[in-house]
Write an enzyme that holds these catalytic residues in place. Structure first.
Site, mmCIF file in Angstrom:
data_model
loop_
_atom_site.group_PDB
_atom_site.id
_atom_site.type_symbol
_atom_site.label_atom_id
_atom_site.label_comp_id
_atom_site.label_asym_id
_atom_site.label_seq_id
_atom_site.Cartn_x
_atom_site.Cartn_y
_atom_site.Cartn_z
ATOM 1 N N GLY A 38 0.860 -1.277 0.097
ATOM 2 C CA GLY A 38 -0.027 -0.105 -0.216
ATOM 3 C C GLY A 38 0.740 1.173 -0.170
ATOM 4 O O GLY A 38 2.003 1.271 -0.612
ATOM 5 N N GLU A 44 5.599 -3.534 0.934
ATOM 6 C CA GLU A 44 5.705 -3.095 -0.516
ATOM 7 C C GLU A 44 4.995 -1.801 -0.704
ATOM 8 O O GLU A 44 3.697 -1.776 -0.697
ATOM 9 C CB GLU A 44 5.239 -4.230 -1.553
ATOM 10 C CG GLU A 44 5.749 -3.862 -2.963
ATOM 11 C CD GLU A 44 4.416 -3.868 -3.713
ATOM 12 O OE1 GLU A 44 3.901 -2.863 -4.434
ATOM 13 O OE2 GLU A 44 3.774 -4.889 -4.145
ATOM 14 N N GLY A 79 2.295 2.438 5.322
ATOM 15 C CA GLY A 79 3.314 1.439 5.625
ATOM 16 C C GLY A 79 4.336 1.994 6.671
ATOM 17 O O GLY A 79 4.907 1.266 7.550
ATOM 18 N N CYS A 85 1.613 -0.935 -9.313
ATOM 19 C CA CYS A 85 2.956 -0.574 -8.343
ATOM 20 C C CYS A 85 3.951 -0.284 -9.064
ATOM 21 O O CYS A 85 4.798 0.746 -8.678
ATOM 22 C CB CYS A 85 2.990 -1.471 -7.245
ATOM 23 S SG CYS A 85 3.389 -3.140 -7.795
#
Length: 479
Positions: free
Chosen positions: A229, A251, A234, A285
């Site tokens: 996210g 990630e 994070g 991503c």
């Protein structure tokens, strides 16, 4: 085995899954279809008591699951893959409706999910002799950690969740997964179906928002966290995990640079770059978020990219299966902010620029912006939308320095037929993965992890399993 048969509940009924059983909730919410903005089905909201119950079930299951052999785990993983394929139609339909993807794209995601599981039927962590002499042999073994709390994103709810689930199962861990509240349906249904081939408590699913995710990261019965996210979330998760010294995999955002060299064959390169930046409306991503083209090719590249972008049509499933609306209103509103900022500042929009061109759905046209300033919002921040800045460069030192932003440590791409040059540029890019002469897509066999603000540790490949296991060194005396 679990108690939910694949043919049990309605395909459009959704439950939290705890200890092998479907559990209704006291509270429900609905997600809207990104193409129509019409509400979908009821999705259960898990309570903190549900979380405690799931942790208790996983703790019990772990006592047995951790002693299973690699062969037993691989057989179970194979069975999950077959379960996915057997139920591919309903999983693809549900994911298509919640994400706004085309039928073809959603079907591909389901099949890719099964491939992730099948990959680990042949890949495992084996004991490794680290050192040996006449007096001692030192062997590294890989021991399951315990209960994994997995927090998944909304852009690829099945694929990116499957990485966490299969990595946990392959290493002897139990997993409680929380889908994004923007895309809860396909993952809840996947977990429900998988109970028919897994022991109760090994794989569970709880739907909820940020409060549930926060509680997972603080729960003393959860031993490690895997999160995909945003950087901000994070960072908070990382702080929470330090309280109980949980292991963590993050990630995070990737404001990824794509570098096109002066010797690139534009006929080959431009279609690749277009896919890299516009596939799933840029909601990938590792998508190409910033395109740097050598000044000698810039005008021609831009001309060809504008033409290529026309293949990514709004609201046309038949002709443009790789394009989609923004998957939720929050991301749509954020993306609109990027477009408005470009217009307000007078940046040169050479293609697209319209939002909601069909009047409904979270659509933004493929939008190409020529040479916005390096300090512009569009260049500094990951847009996660089909809004692509195309910039020029003259020297390799210059483009490498501009590419290496702190939030750009997840992926990058380099286009040049000179492989030695490509390897040299890749070595200077501060990124966990670099794709050479191809658009960016993680592969199940390649370790994937971000650097700097883009993440901590990683997943995929045999190496990724190391972040799902404790390493125990056995020092064996030679008597």
């Amino acid at each position: 085995m679990g108690s939910i048969p694949a043919s049990g509940n309605s395909p459009y009924e959704f439950f939290n899954v705890i200890d092998g059983k479907p559990r209704p909730a006291e509270e429900y919410h609905q997600v809207v279809d990104p193409r129509t903005e019409e509400p979908l089905w009821d999705a259960p909201v898990a309570s903190f008591q549900d979380l405690d119950d799931a942790v208790d079930a996983a703790t019990r299951a772990f006592k047995t699951w951790k002693t299973s052999t690699i062969a037993e785990r691989q057989k179970a993983i194979h069975n999950v893959a077959q379960c996915i394929l057997k139920n591919a139609d309903i999983l693809a339909e549900v994911q298509m409706r919640e994400t706004g993807k085309s039928k073809a794209m959603s079907r591909f995601d389901v099949e890719r999910t099964a491939h992730h599981f099948e990959y680990y039927t042949d890949v495992a962590l084996e004991d490794e002799v680290q050192y040996e002499d006449d007096s001692v042999q030192i062997v590294a073994t890989h021991v399951p950690i315990g209960v994994l709390g997995a927090i998944s994103p909304w852009n690829f709810p099945l694929i990116l969740s499957s990485i966490k689930v299969v990595s946990a199962l392959a290493t002897g861990n139990c997993v409680i997964i929380k889908p994004s509240p923007f895309t809860p349906y396909s993952l809840l249904k996947f977990c429900e179906l998988a109970q028919s081939v897994l022991p109760p408590g090994v794989f569970q699913a709880l739907n909820g928002g940020a409060e549930l995710g926060e509680q997972m990261t603080l729960h003393p019965g959860i031993h490690h966290i895997s999160f995909t996210g945003t950087i901000a979330v994070g960072q908070r998760i990382f702080q929470n995990c330090t309280r109980t010294l949980k292991k963590v995999i993050l990630e995070l955002a990737g404001n990824n640079a794509c570098i096109v060299c002066d010797d690139a064959d534009l006929a080959k390169v431009v279609p690749q770059v277009a896919i890299g930046s516009l596939f799933h409306a840029g909601q990938v991503c590792v998508a190409s978020k910033r395109i740097y083209v050598h000044e000698s090719l810039y005008d021609r590249f831009l001309e060809l990219l504008v033409e290529e972008a026309k293949k990514f049509a709004v609201d046309d499933d038949a002709k443009s299966p790789a394009f989609s609306p923004l998957s939720n209103r929050a991301n749509f509103d954020r993306a609109v902010g990027f477009v408005e900022d470009c217009k307000k500042n007078g940046y040169k929009i050479v293609a697209g620029g319209r939002v909601k061109p069909t009047g409904k759905g979270f659509w933004i046209e493929p939008t190409i912006v020529s040479k916005p300033p390096d300090d512009s919002l569009l260049v500094r921040e990951e847009q996660f939308a089909p809004i692509v800045p195309v910039l020029s460069w003259a020297s390799e030192d210059d483009v490498v320095a501009r590419a290496n932003l702190d939030n750009a440590g997840l992926g990058a791409s380099v286009y040049t037929p000179d492989l030695a040059r490509a390897r040299g540029l890749a070595a200077r890019l501060e990124s966990g993965s670099v794709w050479i002469n191809q658009f960016e897509r993680p592969h199940q066999a390649g370790f994937f992890g971000g650097w700097k603000l883009s993440g901590v540790n990683g997943e995929l490949g045999r190496r990724g399993l190391l972040h799902y296991a404790n390493v125990q060194s056995l020092h064996i005396a030679k008597v």
